[in-house]
Enzyme design. Structure first.
Site, PDB file in Angstrom:
ATOM      1  N   TYR A 127      -0.320  38.422  57.205  1.00 13.91           N
ATOM      2  CA  TYR A 127      -1.464  38.082  56.357  1.00 13.91           C
ATOM      3  C   TYR A 127      -1.087  36.988  55.364  1.00 13.91           C
ATOM      4  O   TYR A 127      -1.835  36.007  55.188  1.00 13.91           O
ATOM      5  CB  TYR A 127      -1.945  39.329  55.624  1.00 13.91           C
TER       6      TYR A 127
ATOM      7  N   SER B 143      -5.650  34.028  49.175  1.00 12.58           N
ATOM      8  CA  SER B 143      -5.203  35.337  48.681  1.00 12.58           C
ATOM      9  C   SER B 143      -3.962  35.164  47.825  1.00 12.58           C
ATOM     10  O   SER B 143      -3.075  34.358  48.131  1.00 12.58           O
ATOM     11  CB  SER B 143      -4.879  36.276  49.842  1.00 12.58           C
TER      12      SER B 143
END
Length: 249
Positions: free
Chosen positions: A158, A144
């Site tokens: 995250y 990501s």
């Protein structure tokens, strides 16, 4: 009718392959000639749709229910793919959870699940896959852009989990290189999926962070995965390939 393509005769497993980037990747690998298994957890209908679309290309497909937080279920999915489709050549670690919250409020259970699904599962799947992958095998994980540029609060867990994939990719590339297996990481930027729609409430702001001023389609990310899975990327390993429209420039 099928035709010979870059991945003809290959078998791939895409975790979390029932929707979004995972589904686009599964369909692209099938279009390139591979038989494809996908794991799913929540929506059997979506998984069945992906299977039907793969089979419509003349390729074989499997939908395997597996929670990536469960190492036993994940190992079984890897072994079933190799057993039922005859081999395993490509593993795509795509499944992930996106749990957000301020650091002083982030629940311990959410932290544990974030690590279990986003960090432990890719390692467990890769470990299981090594029993089946031969020379020319591929392990590709989906990271990501948040690991490189965290522009909103609440993303610490995250971002941490996705950053871990960089080290895992490099380490596995070193371990598996002598076997002829490559290991790489694809890092998408804003991508138009159910989890982050291009017409969502923050989409305008997010587009503004990119150099291209738009979201990616899942197919654009899948194209990079397909390249790394194919023969033209045989000398690429331990690499992080960014597909973010200039989000991190």
């Amino acid at each position: 009718m099928t035709t010979t393509t870059l991945l003809d005769g290959k078998v791939a497993l895409v975790t979390g392959g029932s929707r979004g980037i995972g589904a686009a990747t599964a369909l692209r690998l099938a279009a390139d000639g591979a038989d494809v298994a996908v794991t799913w957890q929540q929506d059997a209908e979506q998984a069945a749709t992906v299977v039907k679309r793969i089979e419509a290309t003349g390729r074989r497909a499997l939908a395997l229910r597996a929670d990536n937080a469960d190492p036993t279920a994940l190992r079984e999915a890897v072994d079933r793919t190799a057993g039922e489709l005859g081999r395993l050549d490509i593993l795509v670690n795509n499944a992930a959870v996106f749990l957000v919250g301020a650091v002083d409020e982030f629940d311990a259970a959410d932290l544990d699940r974030t690590i279990a699904v986003n960090v432990r599962a890719p390692f467990v799947a890769a470990q299981a896959a090594t029993r089946h992958l031969g020379a020319g095998g591929r392990i590709i994980s989906i990271g990501s852009n948040v690991a490189e540029r965290t522009v909103f609060p609440g993303l610490a867990a995250y971002a941490m989990s996705k950053s871990a994939l960089v080290g895992m990719t490099k380490g596995l590339a070193r371990d598996l290189g002598p076997r002829g297996v490559t290991v790489n990481l694809v890092v998408p930027g804003p991508t138009d999926t159910d989890a982050n729609p291009a017409d969502g409430p923050n989409a305008g702001t997010i587009r503004g962070f990119t150099a291209l001023g738009r979201y990616a389609s899942p197919d654009e990310v899948a194209a990079t995965v397909a390249h790394l899975a194919g023969p033209d990327a045989g000398y690429v390993t331990g690499a992080t390939i960014t597909v973010d429209g200039g989000f991190t420039v």
